[in-house]
Design a protein around this motif. Structure first.
Motif, PDB file in Angstrom:
ATOM      1  N   GLU A 488     -14.373 -30.472  46.458  1.00 27.59           N
ATOM      2  CA  GLU A 488     -13.470 -30.974  45.426  1.00 27.59           C
ATOM      3  C   GLU A 488     -13.828 -30.346  44.089  1.00 27.59           C
ATOM      4  N   ASP A 489     -15.114 -30.188  43.834  1.00 33.16           N
ATOM      5  CA  ASP A 489     -15.589 -29.580  42.590  1.00 33.16           C
ATOM      6  C   ASP A 489     -15.730 -28.074  42.796  1.00 33.16           C
ATOM      7  N   GLY A 490     -14.592 -27.419  43.012  1.00 29.39           N
ATOM      8  CA  GLY A 490     -14.623 -25.998  43.334  1.00 29.39           C
ATOM      9  C   GLY A 490     -15.162 -25.140  42.215  1.00 29.39           C
ATOM     10  N   GLU A 491     -14.884 -25.505  40.965  1.00 31.75           N
ATOM     11  CA  GLU A 491     -15.315 -24.690  39.837  1.00 31.75           C
ATOM     12  C   GLU A 491     -16.834 -24.603  39.766  1.00 31.75           C
ATOM     13  N   ARG A 492     -17.478 -25.718  40.040  1.00 28.80           N
ATOM     14  CA  ARG A 492     -18.943 -25.744  39.971  1.00 28.80           C
ATOM     15  C   ARG A 492     -19.573 -24.822  41.021  1.00 28.80           C
ATOM     16  N   ARG A 495     -18.887 -19.661  42.076  1.00 33.78           N
ATOM     17  CA  ARG A 495     -19.715 -18.459  41.922  1.00 33.78           C
ATOM     18  C   ARG A 495     -20.833 -18.417  42.961  1.00 33.78           C
ATOM     19  N   TYR A 496     -21.485 -19.554  43.162  1.00 36.75           N
ATOM     20  CA  TYR A 496     -22.550 -19.598  44.158  1.00 36.75           C
ATOM     21  C   TYR A 496     -22.014 -19.211  45.530  1.00 36.75           C
ATOM     22  N   LEU A 497     -20.862 -19.747  45.904  1.00 43.07           N
ATOM     23  CA  LEU A 497     -20.296 -19.462  47.219  1.00 43.07           C
ATOM     24  C   LEU A 497     -19.889 -18.001  47.343  1.00 43.07           C
ATOM     25  N   ALA A 498     -19.338 -17.437  46.250  1.00 42.08           N
ATOM     26  CA  ALA A 498     -18.963 -16.017  46.290  1.00 42.08           C
ATOM     27  C   ALA A 498     -20.184 -15.141  46.509  1.00 42.08           C
ATOM     28  N   GLU A 499     -21.308 -15.530  45.919  1.00 40.91           N
ATOM     29  CA  GLU A 499     -22.524 -14.745  46.081  1.00 40.91           C
ATOM     30  C   GLU A 499     -23.034 -14.782  47.520  1.00 40.91           C
ATOM     31  N   THR A 500     -22.673 -15.787  48.268  1.00 40.02           N
ATOM     32  CA  THR A 500     -23.075 -15.860  49.673  1.00 40.02           C
ATOM     33  C   THR A 500     -21.986 -15.351  50.609  1.00 40.02           C
ATOM     34  N   GLY A 501     -20.867 -14.868  50.042  1.00 36.26           N
ATOM     35  CA  GLY A 501     -19.816 -14.281  50.860  1.00 36.26           C
ATOM     36  C   GLY A 501     -18.653 -15.186  51.178  1.00 36.26           C
ATOM     37  N   LEU A 502     -18.588 -16.365  50.571  1.00 38.24           N
ATOM     38  CA  LEU A 502     -17.476 -17.300  50.814  1.00 38.24           C
ATOM     39  C   LEU A 502     -16.492 -17.224  49.661  1.00 38.24           C
ATOM     40  N   LEU A 503     -15.256 -16.874  49.962  1.00 36.17           N
ATOM     41  CA  LEU A 503     -14.224 -16.726  48.940  1.00 36.17           C
ATOM     42  C   LEU A 503     -13.191 -17.836  49.069  1.00 36.17           C
ATOM     43  N   GLU A 504     -12.617 -18.248  47.943  1.00 36.99           N
ATOM     44  CA  GLU A 504     -11.603 -19.292  47.980  1.00 36.99           C
ATOM     45  C   GLU A 504     -10.334 -18.760  48.644  1.00 36.99           C
ATOM     46  N   VAL A 505      -9.846 -19.497  49.624  1.00 40.55           N
ATOM     47  CA  VAL A 505      -8.661 -19.073  50.361  1.00 40.55           C
ATOM     48  C   VAL A 505      -7.501 -20.050  50.203  1.00 40.55           C
ATOM     49  N   ALA A 506      -7.776 -21.254  49.712  1.00 38.85           N
ATOM     50  CA  ALA A 506      -6.699 -22.239  49.561  1.00 38.85           C
ATOM     51  C   ALA A 506      -7.164 -23.357  48.645  1.00 38.85           C
ATOM     52  N   ALA A 507      -6.206 -24.017  48.018  1.00 41.08           N
ATOM     53  CA  ALA A 507      -6.452 -25.239  47.251  1.00 41.08           C
ATOM     54  C   ALA A 507      -5.399 -26.244  47.701  1.00 41.08           C
ATOM     55  N   VAL A 508      -5.841 -27.412  48.142  1.00 36.94           N
ATOM     56  CA  VAL A 508      -4.957 -28.349  48.823  1.00 36.94           C
ATOM     57  C   VAL A 508      -4.990 -29.699  48.105  1.00 36.94           C
ATOM     58  N   ASP A 509      -3.812 -30.302  47.928  1.00 37.49           N
ATOM     59  CA  ASP A 509      -3.728 -31.633  47.341  1.00 37.49           C
ATOM     60  C   ASP A 509      -3.929 -32.684  48.434  1.00 37.49           C
ATOM     61  N   VAL A 510      -4.911 -33.560  48.238  1.00 40.68           N
ATOM     62  CA  VAL A 510      -5.171 -34.651  49.188  1.00 40.68           C
ATOM     63  C   VAL A 510      -5.128 -35.954  48.397  1.00 40.68           C
ATOM     64  N   GLY A 511      -4.029 -36.656  48.497  1.00 39.62           N
ATOM     65  CA  GLY A 511      -3.900 -37.920  47.782  1.00 39.62           C
ATOM     66  C   GLY A 511      -4.029 -37.779  46.279  1.00 39.62           C
ATOM     67  N   ARG A 513      -5.770 -35.477  44.722  1.00 44.95           N
ATOM     68  CA  ARG A 513      -7.043 -34.842  44.345  1.00 44.95           C
ATOM     69  C   ARG A 513      -7.075 -33.450  44.945  1.00 44.95           C
ATOM     70  N   ARG A 514      -7.501 -32.457  44.169  1.00 46.21           N
ATOM     71  CA  ARG A 514      -7.487 -31.058  44.592  1.00 46.21           C
ATOM     72  C   ARG A 514      -8.736 -30.744  45.408  1.00 46.21           C
ATOM     73  N   GLN A 515      -8.537 -30.222  46.597  1.00 43.65           N
ATOM     74  CA  GLN A 515      -9.630 -29.795  47.462  1.00 43.65           C
ATOM     75  C   GLN A 515      -9.581 -28.273  47.582  1.00 43.65           C
ATOM     76  N   HIS A 516     -10.703 -27.616  47.282  1.00 41.50           N
ATOM     77  CA  HIS A 516     -10.775 -26.147  47.305  1.00 41.50           C
ATOM     78  C   HIS A 516     -11.448 -25.700  48.597  1.00 41.50           C
ATOM     79  N   VAL A 517     -10.819 -24.763  49.288  1.00 39.01           N
ATOM     80  CA  VAL A 517     -11.305 -24.295  50.580  1.00 39.01           C
ATOM     81  C   VAL A 517     -11.829 -22.871  50.421  1.00 39.01           C
ATOM     82  N   PHE A 518     -13.067 -22.643  50.836  1.00 37.45           N
ATOM     83  CA  PHE A 518     -13.707 -21.328  50.774  1.00 37.45           C
ATOM     84  C   PHE A 518     -14.001 -20.884  52.210  1.00 37.45           C
TER      85      PHE A 518
END
Length: 667
Positions: A488-492, A495-511, A513-518
């Motif tokens: 949910e806290d995708g911004e935080r 960068r850490y996830l990108a450094e390990t090779g995980l890139l954001e592929v989607a952002a989904v509204d759940v009730g 609240r924004r959920q970020h998928v890497f």
């Protein structure tokens, strides 16, 4: 000479090296004498190398002289597990008058409340406790009216100039050299002892520390090595959290390991602990720096071999040990990143990672609704029914109540009701079908929830365990084609996830609240390759997931300029450079096999094209001196160019402007 005689000589030498510390020793002496007003618990705290362990040894020696039993526990190897401490300190609970010594307690600091409120209350009559930690004690010891009169916090501070001089004199350092050593060491007994090992300067020549001083000190400690295999073994010890025979075999081979491991165990600067061989922090840092300076290629090679061995250790580990093996692997990355690192490799505190139990379900649903709302709770309820084994529940040691949970879902293809109830899974499956369909025998993994009300997804001991469990799952899974993690806290975490090779592929509204998928595609870079590239700090963004199609001409100029400046500033830090916004620009051709190399090549070519006139030559020199040659301050770059600082700043501003224009012309 017998073993007993040797032990006595070692103890006497250590006692002779302990200078100063009169207030701390006085408290320990009063405790051991049984004085009615003496504390029962002494808590030594101060920075590494300040002499806490020397005081712990002093307490042990005095306790033995007083006829008391001594139990010595090294908290580095408790994994902050209360059960391990109970096991190690069992004698203190049954033997009256026992002295329990717990050193390096900062590695299990999370046990402090449990230790105070539960374990110490079980000690036998007359038992005493000495704790040593880099972390100061929490206020509860002094606030609690029961503990306040029984507790003493002893801050171990740097030695003063006279005490430092006395320590050096005891080590045989000539009087004329001591002043420089004292100034260099800043009152640290460890630094003073290491400095005392440096060969004396020529008569009349001042001793001054240089950039190579620590390397020189370690060379003096290590001395002549029997063979290159012994040197390679020390290189492993410097990089690994702890060194055991299987790790050495993986790096050196069977024959060399059989020769060097017994030798390593005898070295005075390595400690043989139940978990393996552990060097002193200062020695580790210096051995590591020496290899990195002396042979960068071998430095990388050693790290890669340890990383690959770590992968094998995680895969072979029993369930009870797997998270510790992951933490040991993560130790390799302790210097990658800054103060805002999202992951802590050290032993987790007293939080237990457990499977979901039937009685946990109501609490898990309550936690989900409290943290992310009813829509998320409905998705949790669905997946608890569908894949209960996917869930891990976190609780504090000694408590059955869940405080957090996570789930790693495994799907070959979702059912219609999965997508209907969980919009995140629906979005993930749509993305996979459109970009990289799962083939026969393959599956995808989704770390779907990481829920802790109040603290939620901020860095914390729970998130450390969630990360370790996720890494363990990725390393041990078979047939996993793609993997996703949801924040949910995708911004935080982006960068850490990108450094390990995980890139954001989607952002989904759940009730609401924004959920970020890497995500990442393991078919593009298998785990075995990832652990190698990860340790080299060279994870290529394109290896994790396909980069967006099409050129990045739409990148706004201001963002392009800021991205170029960031790329230049991070030229010598590959992990940060590999997350550059310019990887989405026209400088990286679509479908590039190595986007990072393509970006570096484009910037280098533009730099080389600058010196077409005198102004361009100056611009080129300013950029090269500031960013490319070696990392340096702007004032140092001005001195290197031999121009006033104001002139240098004008040249640098012109250089940036020309470089931006040249790169934009390539659109």
């Amino acid at each position: 000479m017998g073993v007993t005689g040797l032990a006595a000589r070692v103890a006497a030498a250590r006692a002779g090296a302990l200078v100063g510390r009169e207030p701390e020793r006085a408290v320990l002496d009063r405790m051991l004498s049984g004085a009615a007003d003496a504390p029962v618990v002494a808590y030594l705290h101060g920075p590494g190398g300040i002499g806490k362990s020397a005081l712990v040894r002093y307490a042990a020696a005095q306790a033995e002289l007083a006829g008391r039993r001594v139990v010595h526990v090294d908290a580095r190897f408790l994994d902050a597990d209360p059960r391990r401490l109970e096991e190690a300190a069992a004698l203190a609970c049954v033997e009256p008058g026992t002295v329990l010594l717990i050193d390096t307690f900062e590695h299990s600091q999370g046990l402090e409340p449990w230790l105070r409120d539960t374990f110490l209350l079980r000690l036998a009559d007359g038992a005493l406790v000495v704790l040593a930690s880099r972390v100061a004690p929490d206020a509860e010891w002094s606030v609690d009216p029961g503990w306040a009169p029984l507790f003493a916090a002893l801050a171990v501070r740097p030695l003063d100039a006279a005490q430092s001089d006395a320590l050096l004199a005891a080590r045989g350092v000539p009087a004329e050299q001591r002043g420089a050593f004292v100034a260099f060491a800043g009152g640290s007994p460890l630094a003073l002892s290491l400095a005392a090992s440096v060969p004396a300067a020529a008569p009349g020549a001042p001793w001054e520390p240089t950039g190579d001083v620590l390397t020189t000190l370690v060379e003096r400690l290590v001395g002549d090595l029997p063979s290159s295999a012994h040197r390679r073994a020390l290189e492993v010890v410097a990089q690994a959290h702890v060194t055991r025979e299987p790790l050495l075999r993986a790096v050196l081979g069977e024959e060399d390991t059989a020769t060097v491991f017994p030798w390593l165990r005898q070295l005075p600067y390595l400690e043989a602990t139940p978990e393996g061989l552990h060097p002193h922090d200062a020695v580790r840092a210096t051995l590591e720096a020496d290899l990195r300076w002396r042979d960068p290629e071998r430095y990388d090679d050693v790290r890669v071999r340890i990383s690959v061995a770590g992968l094998r250790a995680v895969r072979a580990a029993a369930e009870d040990d797997v998270l510790m093996r992951v933490a040991e692997w993560m130790f390799l990355f302790r210097h990658q990143g800054g103060s805002d690192d999202r992951y802590e490799w050290r032993a987790h505190p007293q939080v237990e990672d457990t499977p979901l139990r039937p009685g946990d379900v109501p609490d898990v649903l309550r936690l989900a609704e409290a943290a992310e709302g009813p829509a998320s709770a409905a998705a949790v309820a669905h997946w608890v029914r569908r894949q209960p084994a996917a869930f891990r529940v976190y609780r504090y040691a000694g408590s059955a109540a869940p405080v957090a949970f996570m789930a790693i879902l495994r799907l070959t293809a979702p059912l219609p009701e999965d997508c209907a109830v969980d919009p995140v899974v629906a979005a993930v499956w749509e993305h996979v079908e459109a970009t990289a369909p799962v083939g026969p025998g393959e599956h995808l993994g989704i770390r779907r929830f990481a829920t802790q009300p109040g603290w939620h997804q901020r860095p914390s001991p729970v998130m450390d365990l969630v990360s370790r469990r996720t890494i363990a799952e990725e390393m041990r899974a078979r047939g996993r084609a793609v993997t996703f993690t949801v924040f949910e806290d995708g911004e935080r975490w982006r960068r850490y996830l990108a450094e390990t090779g995980l890139l954001e592929v989607a952002a989904v509204d759940v009730g609401g609240r924004r959920q970020h998928v890497f995500g990442r595609d393991w078919r593009r870079q298998p785990v075995e390759q990832w652990v190698e590239s990860r340790v080299r700090a060279a994870v290529v963004p394109g290896a994790g997931w396909a980069l967006p199609d099409g050129p990045g001409d739409a990148l706004p100029r201001a963002e392009f300029e800021a991205g170029l400046l960031d790329a230049l500033r991070t030229w010598h830090t590959p992990r940060e450079f590999a997350t550059s916004v310019l990887l989405r620009s026209h400088l990286v051709p679509p479908g590039s096999a190595d986007p990072v190399a393509a970006l570096r090549g484009a910037i280098t070519a533009a730099l080389d094209a600058l010196p077409v006139d005198p102004a361009g030559v100056k611009a080129h020199e300013a950029l090269i001196a500031t960013y490319i040659a070696v990392p340096r301050t702007h004032k140092a770059a001005a001195r290197r160019l031999g121009v006033p600082y104001g002139t240098y700043r004008r040249h640098l501003a012109l250089a940036r402007e020309r470089l931006v224009e040249r790169l934009l012309q390539q659109r």
